[in-house]
Structures are given as structure tokens and as C-alpha cells.
Design a protein around this motif. Structure first.
Motif, mmCIF file in Angstrom:
data_model
loop_
_atom_site.group_PDB
_atom_site.id
_atom_site.type_symbol
_atom_site.label_atom_id
_atom_site.label_comp_id
_atom_site.label_asym_id
_atom_site.label_seq_id
_atom_site.Cartn_x
_atom_site.Cartn_y
_atom_site.Cartn_z
ATOM 1 N N ILE A 45 0.835 -1.209 0.000
ATOM 2 C CA ILE A 45 0.000 0.000 0.000
ATOM 3 C C ILE A 45 0.868 1.257 0.000
ATOM 4 C CG2 ILE A 45 -0.309 -0.008 2.540
ATOM 5 C CD1 ILE A 45 -3.142 1.179 1.974
ATOM 6 N N SER A 67 9.074 -7.743 -5.949
ATOM 7 C CA SER A 67 9.653 -9.068 -6.189
ATOM 8 C C SER A 67 8.592 -10.090 -6.634
ATOM 9 C CB SER A 67 10.385 -9.581 -4.950
ATOM 10 O OG SER A 67 9.505 -9.615 -3.866
ATOM 11 N N GLU A 68 7.353 -9.933 -6.153
ATOM 12 C CA GLU A 68 6.304 -10.883 -6.533
ATOM 13 C C GLU A 68 5.743 -10.494 -7.906
ATOM 14 O OE1 GLU A 68 5.419 -13.522 -4.548
ATOM 15 O OE2 GLU A 68 7.005 -12.916 -3.177
ATOM 16 N N SER A 92 -0.166 -5.985 2.722
ATOM 17 C CA SER A 92 -1.144 -4.945 2.357
ATOM 18 C C SER A 92 -2.410 -5.503 1.725
ATOM 19 C CB SER A 92 -0.501 -3.928 1.407
ATOM 20 O OG SER A 92 0.496 -3.205 2.074
ATOM 21 N N LYS A 146 -7.717 -2.634 10.117
ATOM 22 C CA LYS A 146 -8.149 -1.700 11.164
ATOM 23 C C LYS A 146 -7.616 -0.312 10.832
ATOM 24 C CE LYS A 146 -8.031 -2.872 15.594
ATOM 25 N NZ LYS A 146 -9.415 -2.535 15.995
ATOM 26 N N THR A 164 10.606 -8.594 -9.885
ATOM 27 C CA THR A 164 11.973 -8.066 -9.877
ATOM 28 C C THR A 164 12.429 -7.834 -8.435
ATOM 29 O OG1 THR A 164 11.498 -6.944 -11.962
ATOM 30 C CG2 THR A 164 13.451 -6.212 -10.764
ATOM 31 N N VAL A 181 14.756 -6.511 -5.569
ATOM 32 C CA VAL A 181 15.748 -5.458 -5.356
ATOM 33 C C VAL A 181 16.821 -6.007 -4.416
ATOM 34 C CG1 VAL A 181 16.158 -3.156 -4.405
ATOM 35 C CG2 VAL A 181 14.054 -3.618 -5.689
ATOM 36 N N LEU A 197 9.865 -1.210 1.213
ATOM 37 C CA LEU A 197 9.928 -2.677 1.142
ATOM 38 C C LEU A 197 9.470 -3.347 2.440
ATOM 39 C CD1 LEU A 197 13.376 -2.955 -0.691
ATOM 40 C CD2 LEU A 197 11.126 -3.410 -1.681
ATOM 41 N N GLY A 226 11.541 -6.015 3.990
ATOM 42 C CA GLY A 226 12.750 -6.057 3.161
ATOM 43 C C GLY A 226 13.538 -4.754 3.196
ATOM 44 N N VAL A 281 5.229 -8.519 9.569
ATOM 45 C CA VAL A 281 5.073 -7.339 10.419
ATOM 46 C C VAL A 281 6.471 -6.922 10.847
ATOM 47 C CG1 VAL A 281 4.198 -6.434 12.596
ATOM 48 C CG2 VAL A 281 2.802 -8.019 11.261
ATOM 49 N N LYS A 309 1.854 1.022 10.047
ATOM 50 C CA LYS A 309 0.494 0.484 9.951
ATOM 51 C C LYS A 309 -0.039 0.738 8.550
ATOM 52 C CE LYS A 309 0.057 -0.971 14.026
ATOM 53 N NZ LYS A 309 -0.068 -2.426 14.175
HETATM 54 C C1 LIG Z 1 -1.946 -10.374 9.954
HETATM 55 C C2 LIG Z 1 -1.712 -8.892 9.888
HETATM 56 C C3 LIG Z 1 -2.696 -8.026 10.360
HETATM 57 C C4 LIG Z 1 -2.493 -6.651 10.301
HETATM 58 N N1 LIG Z 1 -3.503 -5.829 10.695
HETATM 59 C C5 LIG Z 1 -3.394 -4.495 10.502
HETATM 60 C C6 LIG Z 1 -4.495 -3.648 10.772
HETATM 61 O O1 LIG Z 1 -5.567 -4.101 11.166
HETATM 62 N N2 LIG Z 1 -4.336 -2.316 10.536
HETATM 63 C C7 LIG Z 1 -3.162 -1.776 10.101
HETATM 64 O O2 LIG Z 1 -3.104 -0.557 9.949
HETATM 65 N N3 LIG Z 1 -2.085 -2.561 9.834
HETATM 66 C C8 LIG Z 1 -2.196 -3.904 10.009
HETATM 67 N N4 LIG Z 1 -1.133 -4.728 9.716
HETATM 68 C C9 LIG Z 1 0.123 -4.107 9.252
HETATM 69 C C10 LIG Z 1 -0.011 -3.742 7.773
HETATM 70 O O3 LIG Z 1 -0.349 -4.862 7.026
HETATM 71 C C11 LIG Z 1 1.308 -3.168 7.283
HETATM 72 O O4 LIG Z 1 1.681 -2.077 8.101
HETATM 73 C C12 LIG Z 1 1.220 -2.624 5.860
HETATM 74 O O5 LIG Z 1 0.516 -3.482 5.008
HETATM 75 C C13 LIG Z 1 2.643 -2.395 5.340
HETATM 76 O O6 LIG Z 1 2.526 -1.865 4.041
HETATM 77 P P1 LIG Z 1 3.826 -1.712 3.164
HETATM 78 O O7 LIG Z 1 3.379 -1.245 1.832
HETATM 79 O O8 LIG Z 1 4.821 -0.896 3.907
HETATM 80 O O9 LIG Z 1 4.434 -3.191 3.123
HETATM 81 P P2 LIG Z 1 4.043 -4.497 2.229
HETATM 82 O O10 LIG Z 1 2.604 -4.582 1.975
HETATM 83 O O11 LIG Z 1 4.720 -5.658 2.887
HETATM 84 O O12 LIG Z 1 4.757 -4.172 0.862
HETATM 85 C C14 LIG Z 1 6.157 -4.299 0.684
HETATM 86 C C15 LIG Z 1 6.357 -4.991 -0.629
HETATM 87 O O13 LIG Z 1 7.767 -5.084 -0.875
HETATM 88 C C16 LIG Z 1 8.022 -6.328 -1.492
HETATM 89 N N5 LIG Z 1 9.434 -6.635 -1.240
HETATM 90 C C17 LIG Z 1 10.042 -6.859 -0.051
HETATM 91 N N6 LIG Z 1 11.367 -7.032 -0.222
HETATM 92 C C18 LIG Z 1 11.597 -6.891 -1.556
HETATM 93 C C19 LIG Z 1 12.792 -6.881 -2.355
HETATM 94 N N7 LIG Z 1 13.993 -7.101 -1.832
HETATM 95 N N8 LIG Z 1 12.651 -6.653 -3.688
HETATM 96 C C20 LIG Z 1 11.441 -6.382 -4.271
HETATM 97 N N9 LIG Z 1 10.300 -6.394 -3.542
HETATM 98 C C21 LIG Z 1 10.370 -6.640 -2.209
HETATM 99 C C22 LIG Z 1 7.060 -7.294 -0.842
HETATM 100 O O14 LIG Z 1 6.813 -8.411 -1.681
HETATM 101 C C23 LIG Z 1 5.835 -6.419 -0.631
HETATM 102 O O15 LIG Z 1 4.896 -6.555 -1.676
HETATM 103 C C24 LIG Z 1 -1.282 -6.121 9.788
HETATM 104 C C25 LIG Z 1 -0.294 -7.001 9.313
HETATM 105 C C26 LIG Z 1 -0.512 -8.366 9.346
HETATM 106 C C27 LIG Z 1 0.545 -9.280 8.788
#
Ligand SMILES: Cc1cc2nc3c(=O)[nH]c(=O)nc-3n(C[C@H](O)[C@H](O)[C@H](O)COP(=O)(O)OP(=O)(O)OC[C@H]3O[C@@H](n4cnc5c(N)ncnc54)[C@H](O)[C@@H]3O)c2cc1C
Length: 406
Positions: free
Chosen positions: A16, A37-38, A46, A52, A195, A197, A230, A233, A352, A388
Motif C-alpha cells: 500500500i 519481487s512478486e 497490504s 483496522k 523483480t 531489489v 519494502l 525487506g 510485520v 500500519k
Molecule cells: C496479519 C496482519 C494483520 C495486520 N492488521 C493491521 C491492521 O488491522 N491495521 C493496520 O493498519 N495494519 C495492520 N497490519 C500491518 C499492515 O499490514 C502493514 O503495516 C502494511 O501493510 C505495510 O505496508 P507496506 O506497503 O509498507 O508493506 P508491504 O505490503 O509488505 O509491501 C512491501 C512490498 O515489498 C516487497 N518486497 C520486499 N522485499 C523486496 C525486495 N527485496 N525486492 C522487491 N520487492 C520486495 C514485498 O513483496 C511487498 O509486496 C497487519 C499485518 C498483518 C501481517
């Protein structure tokens, strides 16, 4: 303000955080390359989380309200910012408010929870953005549920008290589909899915810094700025840039149940607090989230190296589903009806990352305080600890604003 069209920005990670940032930049004329990467967009946490829209009720273990204060602005802005990005409203994917159930083994007593909720609800009501949450919160209240009513909904013997709060959630599967479609429709974003990183580098130039991104498919660039989104990551790629912005972190991999039914089912949105318990979300009567924290916790470590967990066996997912239904059903009997009517049960989740450590059952553990999140900037390198899901649209607006202002 620098013209967006002169900039070429790498956004690392299509969760997200990365998707919201990429959309905001591309719509202001920046050329964006989005690395993931996926094969799919929003493949991890996300897409597969509870959704929440945090106001801080979950963090009663942080008595000083530091976490709640850190979550409030992003939570209150979540709906309007996301709706602006998607060009659509969120009503069908937003839940009714949460019932917080204080477990007998809660690390915060019912009396202290009542005090914490009262103080937090005052903060929410008085916040200048209170009118922007799904459901205007300018007159928000938190009420203690009468014992007879509570006993009608849950196994009352397991709980000290129940509180009706104004906190809501959003169906993250629904939002992921809408966000992915918006990114794919945006001509200014080049999606490099599949891809990985590996690291990054900065070219030394006093007048204008340029970045290159090393991937499994070769070195990409140059870029005028990089956003590291990431999540789990992130630390490894930050380290390749000699950026260290961690405060005793830990990582966990959690799985939960995403359940669909054909017919509407009445089930409350509930959080069992405070400690390693569970949650139920009823998004629209036919889409549900169930989690039993100890059962779904697949991996936990204070070492931020991310192991490959892509092949969790079907039998392990089945065991987690069985335990989640059984333990939640012990506490909230209506869960049994959900299992009976389920047309699909997906056991999914994600990483997390927390700037905190220890067990949720330890009141002194630093994991109860989650306010050390946000943007770490080093020139044109922006590393974002989203913290979050609900903070992401707000943090994306901040990052995009800084990049466009450079
Ligand atoms: C079970 C669970 C319940 C949760 N409940 C809540 C909630 O109720 N409310 C809330 O606010 N938050 C909640 N969270 C936390 C929330 O999901 C995360 O804070 C948020 O989704 C993080 O978003 P992001 O985009 O930073 O990370 P991500 O969604 O993890 O995106 C990072 C992306 O980077 C990619 N990536 C990682 N490393 C590499 C690399 N080396 N090369 C290329 N790609 C890579 C991954 O594949 C991923 O798609 C919860 C988490 C979990 C697991």
C-alpha cells in the motif's frame, strides 16, 4: 517547486505504501518505476491484513498514549486520501465499529482500559480531522457494554468487560484490487513486478545526486530519488546505502483467515484485548477476517534477515484454520456458524516489522509502543517504515510532497 516532469523516481515495494506513493508522484508528472519481487501488486501484508483504521484503541499497553497520538492523524485521513487516490468511495468495504473485549488474562485491567479509552476518545473527538473518519467522530463516545448484553454475545466468563468503541476497519482485499487497478491504469508508472531489489547506490555529484537500483535482472537507473517501501525487506536495502534508522526492531510473519460466505451472517467486529489473543472482522456480512494470534504466528525474530516462507504447507494452513476457529469459537460462540456457512477460507498473511521487541503478554515489552515509525530521509533517499496500513496514504502524501518540493 521542482517540475515533476524532470524527475525519475524508483519506488521499491508495491504494497500500500509503494502503490500510494507511485500514484501520487505519477499524477504530478514524475516518471515512476515501481519494483516488486512478486508477480502481483500488493501481494503481501497490504492485501492480507485486518484493515483496522487505527485510532489507537489497540495500544492500551502504551499508557502514555504515545502510539495513539502517532496513529491518529493518519487514521483520520485514511478514508479521504484513499478515496481521492481511487476516485471512488469506500462504503461497501468499511465495517461497523469495534467491540473491545477485555480478556481475563489481559495485561491491562478493565478499570485501566476504561481510563485509557476515555482519554483516547477525548483526543479523537477533539482532533481537528475528527470529521474525516468513516463516520464523523466529532461526537465520538466509548461506552461500557452492560454485562447482560455482553453475556448474550460472548462467553462472558472469559472477559472482564466489553467496550463499544468508534474504531472501524476496511476490507483490505477489496482495497488491494482497486489500488492495483489504479496503478496499472496510470501511464506514468512502469511496473517491474517479479523483480527483486538487491541494493542501491548513490553517484557522488555535489550538484545533483543520482541513484541506481541493483536488481536480480541487472542495475536500473539513474533515478533522481528513491522511496524504499519494502517493509520487512527495507533494512537490508537501507544497509546497502549505509542508512541505519532502526531502534531494536523485530519481525514476525502472521497468518489469519479470510472467509467468504454466500449468505449474510451476523457477527460482531471484535478485538480481544490486551495481549496475544484474537480478532473478528465482519466487512459486509459476507466477507470476514479471523485471527488467533498464537496460532497464526509462524515466525518471530529480533534478527531482521527475512527468511523465505513462500512454501507454507497446506497442512500447516489447515492446522491454523482449525485452531483459529476453535479458540475464537471458545470466546465468541457465533464463530461456529461462520465455519458452517463458509464457501471459501484462505489462510494468508504477511510480514510485520516493528521497532519494538518482546511478547505481547509481557506488559513491559517494547513492542507495545509503536510510535517510532515514518519517513527517514537522507538527501533523495526516502526510507519509509509504514508502521500500519492505515498510516500509508498519509505517509505517501508526505513523501510525495517532499520529493516534488526538491
Ligand atoms: C496479519 C496482519 C494483520 C495486520 N492488521 C493491521 C491492521 O488491522 N491495521 C493496520 O493498519 N495494519 C495492520 N497490519 C500491518 C499492515 O499490514 C502493514 O503495516 C502494511 O501493510 C505495510 O505496508 P507496506 O506497503 O509498507 O508493506 P508491504 O505490503 O509488505 O509491501 C512491501 C512490498 O515489498 C516487497 N518486497 C520486499 N522485499 C523486496 C525486495 N527485496 N525486492 C522487491 N520487492 C520486495 C514485498 O513483496 C511487498 O509486496 C497487519 C499485518 C498483518 C501481517
Amino acid at each position: 517547486m521542482a517540475g515533476g516532469s524532470r524527475q525519475r523516481v524508483a519506488v521499491l515495494g508495491a504494497g500500500i505504501m509503494g502503490c500510494c506513493t507511485a500514484l501520487l508522484l505519477a499524477r504530478r508528472g514524475v516518471q515512476v518505476v515501481l519494483f516488486e519481487s512478486e508477480q502481483a501488486l500488493l501481494p503481501g501484508a497490504s492485501r492480507w491484513n485486518e484493515g483496522k483504521i487505527h485510532l489507537g484503541y489497540l495500544y492500551s499497553g502504551d499508557r502514555g498514549l504515545h502510539t495513539a497520538r502517532g496513529l491518529l492523524t493518519g487514521g483520520l485521513l485514511f478514508r479521504p486520501l484513499l478515496e481521492e487516490l481511487l476516485g471512488a468511495g469506500l462504503p461497501d468495504v468499511t465495517t461497523s465499529p469495534d467491540l473491545y473485549l477485555v480478556h481475563n488474562e489481559s495485561i491491562v485491567s478493565a478499570a485501566d482500559t476504561a481510563g485509557y479509552f476515555a482519554a483516547l476518545t477525548d483526543l479523537v473527538r477533539e482532533h481537528p480531522l475528527a470529521g474525516h473518519y468513516p463516520g464523523d467522530l466529532r461526537r465520538a463516545v466509548t461506552t461500557r457494554v452492560p454485562r447482560a448484553e455482553l453475556d448474550g454475545m460472548v462467553d462472558g466468563a472469559r472477559f472482564q468487560a466489553g467496550f463499544a468503541t468508534p474504531e472501524k476497519s476496511v476490507c483490505t482485499r477489496g482495497v488491494a484490487g482497486l489500488l492495483a487497478a489504479a496503478v496499472q491504469a496510470e501511464p506514468g508508472i512502469l511496473c517491474r513486478t517479479g523483480t527483486e531489489v538487491l541494493g542501491a547506490s548513490r553517484d557522488g555529484n555535489a550538484r545533483r545526486e543520482l541513484f541506481r537500483v541493483a536488481t536480480a535482472d541487472g542495475v536500473q537507473g539513474p533515478f533522481t530519488a528513491v522511496v524504499n517501501a519494502l517493509w520487512a525487506g527495507r533494512p537490508a536495502v537501507d544497509r546497502s546505502m549505509s542508512v541505519d534508522n532502526l531502534y531494536k526492531p523485530s519481525i514476525r510473519y502472521r497468518l489469519s483467515l479470510f472467509v467468504d460466505t454466500e449468505h449474510d451472517l451476523s457477527l460482531p467486529c471484535a478485538v480481544i484485548c490486551t495481549g496475544p489473543f484474537g480478532d473478528i472482522k465482519n466487512y459486509n456480512g459476507r466477507r470476514f477476517y479471523l485471527s488467533w494470534y498464537p496460532g497464526g504466528l509462524v515466525y518471530a525474530s529480533d534478527d531482521t534477515a527475512v527468511p523465505d516462507l513462500s512454501c507454507i504447507a497446506a497442512a500447516d494452513r489447515q492446522r491454523i484454520a482449525d485452531e483459529t476457529f476453535a479458540r475464537l469459537g471458545d470466546h465468541i460462540p457465533a464463530v461456529a456458524a461462520l465455519r458452517g456457512q463458509a464457501t471459501s477460507i484462505a489462510v494468508e498473511g504477511g510480514w510485520v516489522f516493528a521497532n519494538g521487541r518482546g511478547s505481547l503478554s509481557d506488559p513491559a515489552a517494547s513492542v507495545h509502543r509503536r510510535d517510532k515509525v515514518g519517513i527517514h530521509q537522507s538527501g533523495g533517499w526516502f526510507s519509509v517504515d509504514t508502521g500500519k496500513y492505515s498510516l500509508a496514504p498519509w505517509l505517501a502524501r508526505e513523501v510525495a510532497g517532499r520529493i516534488l518540493g526538491r
